[in-house]
Structures are given as structure tokens and as C-alpha cells.
Design an enzyme around this catalytic site. Structure first.
Site, PDB file in Angstrom:
ATOM      1  N   ASP A   6      45.674  44.785  33.782  1.00 51.39           N
ATOM      2  CA  ASP A   6      44.403  44.312  33.257  1.00 51.39           C
ATOM      3  C   ASP A   6      44.193  44.957  31.887  1.00 51.39           C
ATOM      4  OD1 ASP A   6      42.002  42.980  33.068  1.00 51.39           O
ATOM      5  OD2 ASP A   6      41.307  43.573  35.042  1.00 51.39           O
TER       6      ASP A   6
ATOM      7  N   GLU B 114      24.805  37.953  36.106  1.00 52.69           N
ATOM      8  CA  GLU B 114      25.904  38.386  36.974  1.00 52.69           C
ATOM      9  C   GLU B 114      27.212  38.069  36.261  1.00 52.69           C
ATOM     10  OE1 GLU B 114      26.010  36.236  40.658  1.00 52.69           O
ATOM     11  OE2 GLU B 114      25.574  34.305  39.724  1.00 52.69           O
TER      12      GLU B 114
END
Length: 714
Positions: A248, A458
Site C-alpha cells: 500500500d 465516511e
């Protein structure tokens, strides 16, 4: 170049060509190829290539592309075949955009063929801001959706990959976002193998995913991108994975900066490559030259990673004549095509979940005199697109969809009512439009309230407005200002339909008790407004099912940072949810009959399940038949129930169809405390129907379910 050079020989296997090409590189040429923005090596004919691309629910961040419903919405279809079709359309657009970029001489980010999708982490806690990027809380459903998506992206050509799919984030990753660069997950092997790994296993073994992305967090004290247990022991040795692993973004630097496992960039780069992380999203791997000089890693170990990367590029046909690569001929006109737009609409239709329909208010008549459409998400583009999205050339909001659906004589009164949240300094004064909303409701025959969330509330760390939680939610109710608006408008006394647009589950307890009809639409993509209107006015019978549990309160959920599964998701939650996993209503009714299974089977045998389902209502509908397994023994370490089969079936009124499920031995097994999959002799129960068959599903009107016991012998 001479024709006898191995790596340009298109008849040879990709791995052999890659090995030959890498053998011709100097160390200084090799190292930059291990980072996501790889430069050209002109003397060898290697073009520049950027490995970073996204296609979570459509080609993302690369200009115009079809935007399908967000992943959580796709999961709500419970239809792997449809998701395979969506992924095929996405990969068509991806290939077309890539080859057009090459024709324009461009090799930048979001223009390649290696995609960092799908996100198959388990949505174990409703607070997680990135949960809507996933396929929900269940390992089986996530695995079925993930495999379908991976296969659709990578294609079925025997020689060439269409794209590279990259299931992420490996492993045990689901927040908190604020801690993701320093958080250690220390869970039982049972939870690891039972909950967090199965979808990855399916995507690798069955889906043949070419790549896997590591997670930011550490597992058992070792950062995931340098975790030998995950990357070597499990992924390569247990599962036979032979593709490449990518970190990542920025995760390699965490090894020395946050986790303090190493002392410098050279050590972090060396330990990551040696433990199996082949490609870095970042620039720490630039220190590998220094690491070789220090004896921290050998050039041969670097070669292993590099061969994996170039094998993928050869499989994609990047070094071959375009005319020999089937996928290179996909025309650019497939991008944003009418066919893909219609597929986006159909996917959104199937994703929408009918949660409540008191007195059968829905579907609405199209010739009502006046309809009020109220709420901050009624005409909001953000509420359609989710995150990791592309840019639609046109889109349909709920307001636009409703306007297009009604009769010519029907009047639509629109009011935003309030802003998304009360404390956004960029917004109008929060209650300024309440009077307007009430006035619209008073003059209407029915009110459609469009409330919920957007990725401003979110999302991934750093992306969302709620920076105090780094994208996670601190509460799971509707934003307070929206709750007040809903109560104010409902008090007018007109019939109210609540349409929710959101990613994570919402605790809408007051609405369930006081609102006539409730529809969950997720982040439904570019055609979301059309799909919502199709549901509201009866042009499509709702058939979506919840891929997550809707809890009544955070009091029902363990601490966010606790990764143990006890008390989490429908498999281990012993309380009473607001809406259960697998729940969803229809405008018609379905009845299950004649459940038949083997009463006694031996360990290692398949269990065959037969059942009939009949549409007992007066309109066509799609039913999602669900099969759950539960143990009748006193075993606290097994799930209360677990999903083991799904099948979507379309039925006309009075039509009956036979359904057959084949449950293989792995589905009839459980994971012991050592992480081993075992079949435990004893008595079990199979439940088949349109829901789990729990008391809450039945109370909410999910229809009948059938149960049958059987005995598993050793």
C-alpha cells in the site's frame, strides 16, 4: 534487436521472457523498476510504466468512465454473475483508455493495466470509513463477489491477461483509519483463517488474481508488507500464489518510521523484498542499491521480485504487437457507452434494499398530483459516486430521476431542507430551509426524503470532512441535523418515504418506528437516480439484500480497535439488530417448500440441498435464496450461523422453480484454534429462505424459511 533474443520472442512463456529481460539489466536499471512509477530503459526497449490504477466500481481517477454503484452496493445485489458482467465492462473501458493513452504518447498514473481493486477486507465494524469500498461483513459473500470481479477484470484469454486485478488489503485490515500506519492486529489464528483470509484465498486460488496488495497495519507484530507469515507461508506456500505483491502507498516507510522494526530506508526496503513484497507504491525501494552494497540483500533476491513484475507485463501483452493481443482491439467508443450506462442502472436497481413498506405505500403512483422531494442528498452528485470513482459524462440524481419518472401533470416540489451536517463552515445556516421543506410537505400527496451520508463523512484517512476521526464515523446515526429535519417533516402528517444514500450502516431507529417506507440505495452510481425512481414507482421490484448488519446502537458493537470476532457481524452478534444481514423486502411474496437434504453424510462428502420457491404475489420478482449452516452442538467457538450458499432466481406470479445447492466439504467445516479447517462430527441445521431465518428477519416480514437437520459422521 536480434530475433534470437528470448524476451522479444512472443512464442515463449511470459516467465521465461521476463527472466531473460531482467538478466540483461544492471542493478541501477533494476531498482527503479520495483517502484510504482517505473522509468523507461530505452536500450532494452522497456517503456516507462506507472503501476498505479484504480477501478473499484468503474475506471477511477482517469477522466470520463462509467460509474457503477459503490462496492457495498454491488454486494447488496448478492449476484456474482452480475458483478462479473460489471467487471467485464470496467475492463473493457480500462483497456480502451489504456491504448488510447499509448496512442497519445502518455504513460502516466491511472493509465496502465494494473488495477488496485477489489477491496475484499471484511466490514467488521460500521464505523470504518472505508467499509463501503468492500463487499460487506461476510467472508463467503465477499469471496463470491471478489472472485467474480477478479475474473471479470482479468479476462479469459488463454495467453494474455486483460488487466491485473489486485485484491487488497492483505490482511486483517478494517480501521481505525487514524491508527492504520501504526496499528498491530493480534488475533486468534481461528479468527484470521475463518474471517479475514477466506476471501483472499478464494480470489487467489479460484480467481487466479495476478497481484495482491499488502495492508498498512501489522499482524502479530510484523508489518503486513514485510510479514513472512502472510506473504510467504500463507500466500505463496499454502495457496500457491505465483503473482506479485505490491505495498500500500507509503507503507514501506512505516516499517522504520512507525513500527521501528528497522532503522533506515535501506533496511526497510531489504526486509520487504526478501519477505515477498515485490513492488512498492512509494520511493523507499530506491535505497535497495545501498542495501545491496551493505549486504542487506542480494541482487539475486531483487531479481526474483523483478521477474514477477515483468512476467505480469508480458502477460498483459505490453511488449507484443497490438494486433496479437485480443484486448488491444477494444474500441475507445466502449468508454461511457450506452450499454455500460444501462448496466450501471441495472446494477443499481438490483442493489437497492427495501427495508420497510408500511401499508404497502410503495410503489407510488406516477400520476400523483404533487410529490415533495426533500433532503441534502436529493440532488447531490457526491451521494451517487462514492470514492475511488471515475467521472461520469452525465448523471441522474434522485430528484432528476423522480422528475423523469412521473406523469406530465405531476408537480414536484423540491427543498434541500438542510445541509449534510450542521458544523460544515462552507454550508448555509443549518436550519434555514426547514420552513421551505415543511411548506413543500404540506402541499404534497407524499414526501420522499433523501438523507444519509456522502464520502465527506465516511472515507479513507485524509479524504473525509470528519478529520477528527480520519474518515471513520464517531456515531452511526443520521447526522443530527438530518434527523431533526426528518422528524419535522414527518410531523406534517403526510406519507413519507425515506431514501438513504450512504455506505456504512445507519442506526435509523426512529425512522423504523415512525416512517412509512424506507429504501436503502447506497452510493448508487451515475444512474442511481433513475434506479431509485424505478423502485419507487414500481418499474422494478426491489431485490437487494443487506451485506452488513444494521445495529441499533454502538452499544451493541465491541471496541473499534478490537479485531476479535466475538460479538461482531451476524455470525457472532447475539443481540437484536435493527436490520439483519441478508434482509430485504419485495413488492411480491415468496414461499419455500419441499426442502430436501441428505440426513446423514460422511466427512468429505458434498451436501446437496433441494428446495422449491414460489412467487405467491401478483407481480414478477427476483428472490435471493440464502442457505445458512449452524451447529446444534454446544460449541461457543463456532458461528451462530454462517452463509454457505446463495442463488438469485426470477419468478413470475404463481411460478415455482426448483433450486439446487451443492455444499462442498469446506463449507461444512469450521476453523479450530490453530487455524486449521476441520470437519467436526455432530448434528447440524440447514436453513433455507429469503433471509437468515432469525427472529428479527421474520418480524420484519422477510417471508418463510425452512429448516432441516442432518448428522455429519467422521
Amino acid at each position: 534487436m536480434s530475433e534470437d533474443i528470448t524476451y522479444i520472442n512472443t512464442d515463449l512463456p511470459a516467465h521465461e521472457r521476463a527472466r531473460d529481460l531482467v538478466s540483461r539489466m544492471t542493478l541501477e536499471e533494476k531498482v527503479p523498476q520495483l517502484m510504482h512509477d517505473a522509468p523507461a530503459i530505452e536500450r532494452l526497449g522497456v517503456p516507462a510504466y506507472n503501476w498505479w490504477n484504480e477501478c473499484l466500481h468503474g475506471v477511477g481517477r482517469a477522466g470520463t468512465a462509467t460509474v457503477f454503484p459503490q462496492a457495498i452496493g454491488m454486494a447488496a445485489t448478492w449476484d456474482p454473475e452480475l458483478i462479473h458482467e460489471v467487471a467485464t465492462a470496467i475492463s473493457d473501458e480500462a483497456r480502451a483508455k489504456h491504448h488510447e493513452a499509448l496512442r497519445q504518447g502518455e504513460h502516466g498514473m491511472y493509465q496502465g493495466l494494473t488495477f488496485w481493486s477489489p477491496n475484499i477486507n471484511i466490514f467488521r465494524d460500521p464505523r470504518w470509513g472505508r467499509g463501503h469500498e468492500t463487499y460487506g461483513e461476510d467472508p463467503y459473500l465477499t469471496g463470491r463477489m471478489g472472485v467474480a470481479f477478479v475474473k471479470g477484470l482479468q479476462g479469459d484469454d488463454p495467453k494474455y491477461l486483460k488487466l491485473v486485478a489486485t485484491p487488497k488489503h492483505f490482511a486483517a485490515h478494517s480501521g481505525p483509519e487514524a491508527l492504520r500506519h501504526e496499528f498491530n492486529v493480534n488475533i486468534s489464528k481461528k479468527d484470521l483463517y475463518e474471517t479475514y483470509l477466506p476471501a483472499f484465498r478464494e480470489c487467489v486460488i479460484e480467481g487466479k488474481a495476478e497481484s495482491v496488495m499488502g495492508a498498512y497495519n501489522s499482524l502479530y507484530g510484523d508489518p503486513c508488507n514485510a510479514n513472512r507469515l502472510l506473504l510467504q507461508d500463507i500466500l505463496r506456500n499454502e495457496w500457491g500464489f505465483d503473482g506479485y505483491i505490491v505495498s500500500d502507498c507509503g507503507a514501506i516507510q512505516d516499517i522504520h518510521q512507525s513500527y521501528k522494526i528497522t532503522n533506515c530506508t535501506a533496511e526497510s526496503a531489504a526486509v520487504s523484498v526478501k519477505n515477498g513484497c515485490d513492488l512498492e507504491c512509494g520511493c523507499v525501494y530506491a535505497s535497495l542499491i545501498n542495501a545491496v552494497e551493505k549486504g542487506l540483500i542480494t541482487e539475486k533476491q531483487i531479481d526474483i521480485a523483478l521477474i514477477r513484475l515483468f512476467t505480469a507485463r508480458f502477460k498483459l501483452g505490453m511488449f507484443d504487437p497490438p494486433e496479437s493481443v485480443l484486448y488491444a482491439s477494444i474500441p475507445y467508443e466502449t468508454v461511457d457507452s450506452d450499454e455500460n450506462r444501462e448496466l450501471a442502472r441495472e446494477t443499481a436497481r438490483q442493489s437497492i434494499v427495501l427495508l420497510k413498506n408500511n401499508s404497502r405505500l410503495l410503489p407510488l403512483r406516477k400520476d400523483l398530483k404533487t410529490i415533495a422531494v426533500i433532503g441534502p442528498n436529493a440532488d447531490a452528485l457526491d451521494a451517487l459516486l462514492g470514492n475511488y470513482n471515475g467521472t461520469p459524462s452525465k448523471w441522474v440524481t434522485p430528484l432528476q430521476g423522480i422528475r423523469s419518472a412521473v406523469s406530465i401533470g405531476t408537480r414536484i416540489l423540491y427543498s434541500k431542507g438542510c445541509e449534510l451536517v450542521e458544523n460544515d463552515p462552507a454550508c448555509l445556516p443549518a436550519r434555514k430551509l426547514f420552513g421551505e421543506a415543511v411548506a413543500a410537505a404540506q402541499r404534497s400527496d407524499v414526501v420522499i426524503m433523501c438523507l444519509g451520508l456522502t464520502p465527506l463523512l465516511e472515507g479513507e484517512a485524509g479524504d473525509a470532512f470528519n478529520s477528527d476521526a480520519s474518515g471513520d464515523r464517531l456515531r452511526i446515526e443520521l447526522p443530527e441535523i438530518q434527523e431533526v429535519l426528518l422528524k419535522t417533516v414527518t410531523a406534517v402528517g403526510k406519507p413519507v418515504v425515506l431514501v438513504l444514500l450512504n455506505g456504512g450502516a445507519l442506526a435509523i431507529n426512529w425512522a423504523q418506528d415512525n416512517v412509512d417506507s424506507i429504501v436503502e440505495a447506497w452510493y448508487p452510481g451515475e444512474e442511481g437516480g433513475s434506479a431509485i425512481a424505478d423502485i419507487l414507482f414500481g418499474d422494478y421490484n426491489p431485490s437487494g439484500r443487506l451485506p452488513v448488519t444494521f445495529y441499533k446502537s454502538l452499544d451493541d458493537v465491541p471496541d473499534f480497535a478490537n479485531y476479535d470476532m466475538e460479538g461482531r457481524t451476524y455470525r457472532y452478534f447475539r443481540g437484536k439488530p435493527l436490520y439483519p444481514f441478508g434482509f430485504g423486502l419485495s413488492y411480491t411474496h415468496f414461499k419455500y417448500t419441499d426442502l430436501t437434504i441428505s440426513q446423514s453424510i460422511k466427512s468429505g462428502d458434498d451436501l446437496i440441498v433441494y428446495v422449491k420457491v414460489t412467487n405467491t404475489g401478483d407481480c414478477m420478482g427476483n428472490e435471493v435464496a440464502q442457505v445458512y449452516l449452524s451447529s446444534l452442538e454446544e460449541q461457543r467457538d463456532v458461528p451462530i450461523r454462517k452463509l454457505v450458499g446463495i442463488q438469485r432466481v426470477t419468478l413470475s406470479p404463481s411460478e415455482t422453480k426448483d433450486i439446487r445447492f451443492t455444499l462442498m466439504p469446506n463449507l461444512l467445516s469450521s476453523v479450530d484454534n490453530g487455524g486449521n479447517l476441520v470437519q467436526r462430527p455432530g448434528k447440524y441445521k440447514i436453513t433455507v429462505g429469503g433471509s437468515q431465518g432469525d427472529s428479527r428477519s421474520i418480524a420484519l416480514g422477510a417471508g418463510n424459511v425452512l429448516e432441516c437437520e442432518f448428522e455429519l459422521s467422521g
